[in-house]
Design a protein around this motif. Structure first.
Motif, PDB file in Angstrom:
ATOM      1  N   TYR A   1      38.309  42.468  73.173  1.00 18.50           N
ATOM      2  CA  TYR A   1      37.038  43.183  73.261  1.00 18.50           C
ATOM      3  C   TYR A   1      37.051  44.303  74.297  1.00 18.50           C
ATOM      4  CZ  TYR A   1      34.886  39.174  70.856  1.00 18.50           C
ATOM      5  OH  TYR A   1      34.543  38.202  69.959  1.00 18.50           O
TER       6      TYR A   1
ATOM      7  N   GLY B   1      31.557  43.118  81.998  1.00 16.62           N
ATOM      8  CA  GLY B   1      30.103  43.171  82.127  1.00 16.62           C
ATOM      9  C   GLY B   1      29.629  42.885  83.552  1.00 16.62           C
TER      10      GLY B   1
ATOM     11  N   ARG C   1      32.225  53.044  77.091  1.00 18.88           N
ATOM     12  CA  ARG C   1      31.272  53.009  78.216  1.00 18.88           C
ATOM     13  C   ARG C   1      30.838  54.417  78.624  1.00 18.88           C
ATOM     14  NH1 ARG C   1      32.662  49.532  83.410  1.00 18.88           N
ATOM     15  NH2 ARG C   1      34.614  50.725  83.353  1.00 18.88           N
TER      16      ARG C   1
ATOM     17  N   PHE D   1      27.326  49.477  71.551  1.00 13.98           N
ATOM     18  CA  PHE D   1      26.665  48.198  71.829  1.00 13.98           C
ATOM     19  C   PHE D   1      25.345  48.332  72.585  1.00 13.98           C
ATOM     20  CE2 PHE D   1      31.362  47.044  72.169  1.00 13.98           C
ATOM     21  CZ  PHE D   1      31.468  46.829  70.806  1.00 13.98           C
TER      22      PHE D   1
ATOM     23  N   GLY E   1      35.485  45.734  82.208  1.00 12.58           N
ATOM     24  CA  GLY E   1      34.754  45.706  80.942  1.00 12.58           C
ATOM     25  C   GLY E   1      34.078  44.386  80.645  1.00 12.58           C
TER      26      GLY E   1
ATOM     27  N   HIS F   1      26.685  51.796  76.408  1.00 13.77           N
ATOM     28  CA  HIS F   1      27.842  51.754  75.521  1.00 13.77           C
ATOM     29  C   HIS F   1      27.469  52.512  74.255  1.00 13.77           C
ATOM     30  CE1 HIS F   1      30.988  50.409  72.829  1.00 13.77           C
ATOM     31  NE2 HIS F   1      31.677  50.101  73.908  1.00 13.77           N
TER      32      HIS F   1
ATOM     33  N   ARG G   1      35.072  48.074  74.748  1.00 10.88           N
ATOM     34  CA  ARG G   1      33.975  48.148  75.709  1.00 10.88           C
ATOM     35  C   ARG G   1      34.191  49.265  76.711  1.00 10.88           C
ATOM     36  NH1 ARG G   1      31.579  42.531  77.948  1.00 10.88           N
ATOM     37  NH2 ARG G   1      31.097  41.524  75.961  1.00 10.88           N
TER      38      ARG G   1
END
Ligand code: ADP
Ligand code: ADP
Ligand code: ZN
Length: 219
Positions: free
Chosen positions: A123, A16, A131, A145, A14, A142, A127
């Motif tokens: 976080y 990124g 997803r 987000f 998660g 997301h 996340r």
């Protein structure tokens, strides 16, 4: 493999890694080598590898080292890695990192940078459970987000978006524990080898990418 841009993206599930790897692919023209993607492909195609991997993945555990090390060695031999590559999700254990080191040493083309994407645990659950991934092109979204623009379809290709089996909350917690126990020690490992760089992984995707590019360009 040659004198390429041979990078590792490190970071918890998660963080990124996939999102940033795809941007590196676009900007630097090197392939993303994601062991998670390769394993999910094998699961989808019901190969012997997929059948073995699935049981581990759905428990939030790692697939055995010998298996993933074999996959990565085969992948890095392919021609598209000759100018570099970005490893996303590998190595995940010290044994994998050692195997990668020996393998690349033999061909005289070591890793030139390890970028740890830092995101604190608070976080990560949100996340991962939000997803969504495009079934056709693999692009990640997301729900909150970075939602797709059109009714649950991929902005790039119109493909269907789906939630990974292991992004359900029960499995997510296990994956984060697995990360702490088996992968987090790699931060120290690469710090000691002088390869580690760190970026803050919380905030705007473009800002984070810019930080990563500064490291890549200044390497
Ligand atoms: P994420 O991007 O959320 O970190 P990945 O797609 O990289 O997840 O990995 C999904 C799953 O695939 C992992 O939980 C693990 O079971 C398996 N996997 C991926 N890469 C490796 C690896 N290098 N070693 C062992 N298992 C792996
Ligand atoms: P990893 O490959 O490390 O598991 P992903 O790149 O798949 O992580 O990102 C996990 C989820 O978090 C995805 O839904 C993605 O859209 C989202 N995400 C990625 N980067 C950010 C960011 N900077 N801020 C908020 N959400 C993000
Ligand atoms: Zn798509």
């Amino acid at each position: 493999m040659g004198l390429g841009l041979d990078l590792i993206l490190l970071g918890p599930p998660g963080a990124g890694k996939g999102t940033q790897a795809k941007k590196l692919v676009e900007k630097y023209g090197i392939p993303q080598v994601s062991t998670g993607d390769i394993l999910r492909d094998a699961v989808k195609n019901n190969t012997a590898l997929g059948i073995e991997a699935k049981a581990h993945m759905n428990r939030g555990a790692l697939v055995p080292d010998e298996v993933v090390i074999g996959i990565v060695k085969e992948r890095l031999k392919r021609g598209d890695c000759s100018k570099g590559y970005v490893l996303d999700g590998f190595p995940r254990t010290i044994a994998q990192a050692d195997a990668l080191f020996s393998y690349l040493n033999e061909c005289g083309c070591p890793i030139n940078g390890v970028i740890d994407i830092r995101v604190s645990k608070g976080y990560l659950v949100k996340r991962l459970s939000g997803r969504r991934v495009c079934r056709s092109c693999g692009f990640g979204y997301h729900i909150e987000f970075s939602p797709s623009k059109g009714n649950g379809r991929c902005d790039n290709c119109g493909g269907e978006l789906f939630q990974r089996d292991d992004d359900r909350e029960e499995v997510v917690t296990k994956r984060l524990d697995t990360y702490e126990a088996q992968t987090a020690p790699l931060i120290d490992y690469y710090e000691k080898s002088g390869l580690l760089k760190t970026v803050n992984g919380v905030g705007d995707v473009e800002v984070i990418f810019n930080d990563i590019c500064k490291i890549v360009d200044g390497r």
